[in-house]
Design an enzyme around this catalytic site. Structure first.
Site, mmCIF file in Angstrom:
data_model
loop_
_atom_site.group_PDB
_atom_site.id
_atom_site.type_symbol
_atom_site.label_atom_id
_atom_site.label_comp_id
_atom_site.label_asym_id
_atom_site.label_seq_id
_atom_site.Cartn_x
_atom_site.Cartn_y
_atom_site.Cartn_z
ATOM 1 N N CYS A 1 5.791 -18.104 -113.651
ATOM 2 C CA CYS A 1 5.254 -16.816 -112.927
ATOM 3 C C CYS A 1 6.384 -16.304 -112.050
ATOM 4 C CB CYS A 1 3.970 -17.135 -112.347
ATOM 5 S SG CYS A 1 3.015 -15.787 -111.828
ATOM 6 N N ASP B 1 0.659 -10.412 -122.285
ATOM 7 C CA ASP B 1 0.701 -10.473 -120.807
ATOM 8 C C ASP B 1 0.464 -9.172 -120.269
ATOM 9 O OD1 ASP B 1 1.653 -10.475 -118.226
ATOM 10 O OD2 ASP B 1 3.037 -12.353 -118.658
ATOM 11 N N HIS C 1 -0.762 -13.708 -119.374
ATOM 12 C CA HIS C 1 0.136 -14.325 -118.099
ATOM 13 C C HIS C 1 -0.318 -15.721 -117.936
ATOM 14 C CE1 HIS C 1 3.269 -13.445 -115.237
ATOM 15 N NE2 HIS C 1 2.230 -14.065 -114.314
#
Length: 236
Positions: free
Chosen positions: A121, A174, A204
């Site tokens: 991330c 995502d 995600h």
């Protein structure tokens, strides 16, 4: 079993902590682990221990140290706090912190002189920055793995500075990184046989088992062995 503790990393404007997991057999290659917006939490520490179990010296630097040292949140309830910290994060100073962590790892007696990075991330973007900018005595990292770094597309001008092999993981579903953004990363590294990009039928943060609504076990269990194999290929 790996042992763990915190290391103190020194920079020109202060010190910060890095969680460290040490494998049974040393010296070993070092792998820096770059945090999500949740900080160096149970998920990141758990991944560090898994890397140590795989034979790596793992270091997870606290990149929010100037904002809130040792910040950590556990799950989706911490997203607002994490995003607020990202808004305050000085990306001009972060590369120096990553380089300081790399230099610290290389100076540890448990390190054999090889070093890589893995990020998730926010950390996926930091892993990319690490590959492009971290240099210690003229050398960069030996391999980097980036999971769904949403800010990479704004930094593709740095792609020519990425000298090491890179493995990218992205979720095809995502909401923060649409398919065309993933295509842009793929195109930026077209022709690089040492750069690999995988897409998964997931969203995600699919690797984060601490965030149930985000975690995708199938994708995570596919991506992690690929990560360990990639590190093994380039750090061993």
């Amino acid at each position: 079993m790996p042992s763990s503790h915190y290391e103190t990393i020194t920079t020109p404007d202060g010190t910060f902590d890095a969680f460290c997991a040490v494998p049974e057999a040393t010296p070993a290659p070092a792998v820096l682990i770059f945090q999500e917006v949740f900080g160096v939490n149970d998920n990141i520490r758990g991944l560090a221990v898994q890397l140590a179990e795989a034979g790596y010296l793992a270091l997870a630097p606290d990149v929010f140290w100037r904002i809130e040292p040792r910040f950590e949140r556990k799950d989706e309830s911490g997203l607002a706090d994490g995003f607020a910290h990202v808004q305050q994060l000085d990306f001009d100073l972060v590369p120096g912190d990553l380089t300081a962590t790399m230099a610290h790892a290389l100076g540890m007696p448990e390190c054999n002189g090889r070093v890589g990075g893995v990020g998730f991330c926010l950390g996926g973007t930091l892993a990319y920055l690490f590959a492009a900018t971290a240099r210690v005595d003229g050398r960069g990292p030996d391999a980097v793995v980036s999971y769904y770094g949403s800010a990479i597309n704004g930094m593709l001008d740095l792609a020519p500075r990425v000298e090491c092999p890179v493995l990218f993981h992205y979720g095809a579903d995502d909401p923060y990184i649409p398919a065309e953004k993933i295509d842009e990363v793929e195109q930026a590294f077209a022709g690089r046989s040492d750069v690999v990009l995988h897409r998964y039928a997931a969203g995600h943060a699919f690797s984060n088992w601490d965030a149930p609504s985000l975690y995708d076990e199938k994708a995570a269990r596919t991506a992690w062995p690929r990560t360990v194999d990639f590190l093994g290929e380039h750090l061993r």
